[in-house]
Design an enzyme around this catalytic site. Sequence first.
Site, short mmCIF file in Angstrom:
data_model
loop_
_atom_site.label_atom_id
_atom_site.label_comp_id
_atom_site.label_asym_id
_atom_site.label_seq_id
_atom_site.Cartn_x
_atom_site.Cartn_y
_atom_site.Cartn_z
N CYS A 96 0.82 -1.16 0.09
CA CYS A 96 0.05 0.06 0.10
C CYS A 96 1.06 1.40 0.13
O CYS A 96 1.86 1.49 0.72
CB CYS A 96 -1.07 -0.22 1.10
SG CYS A 96 -1.94 1.55 1.46
N ASP A 98 -0.43 -5.90 0.20
CA ASP A 98 -1.82 -6.37 -0.27
C ASP A 98 -1.53 -7.55 -1.01
O ASP A 98 -0.55 -7.71 -1.76
CB ASP A 98 -2.24 -5.07 -0.90
CG ASP A 98 -2.65 -3.95 -0.42
OD1 ASP A 98 -3.41 -3.82 0.54
OD2 ASP A 98 -2.08 -2.84 -0.82
#
Length: 144
Positions: A61, A68
């Site tokens: 992120c 992620d």
Amino acid sequence: MSQSPIQNPTSDPNAQSVQETSESKYGERQIAEGTLITFPNPRVGRRYDIHITLPEFTCKCPFSGYPDFATIHLTYVPDQRVVELKALKLYINSYRDRYISHEESVNQILDDIVAACDPLEITVKGDFLPRGNVHTVIEVHHQK
């Protein structure tokens, strides 16, 4: 039957921890060098779909730095060139340390595949695992 004792790696004076080695591993080098490679479509003129699922996509992120995780689904209709699968895997793995949003990562994957093989049509879908109770699916499409 005697068994040899299990050696503690820290007791071996020649052992190096991962942090102590400055040389990158061969997989890391392949990922860093990873570029999309293509080859001639063996059936130019025949319209057919290629479906590829890449279930181990990771990136970071750009706001929090948290990882992620996603499954990337590619479906494309090749024109003159086809993407080589190992090169695609290494290319996808190159995202693991990049700070990039869900939206930008999926759009960038589409742009790079279009630049590499210029398919007649392509859809890229990123199905991201929920984080903070939010499940994100990004889908982009390109057609000649």
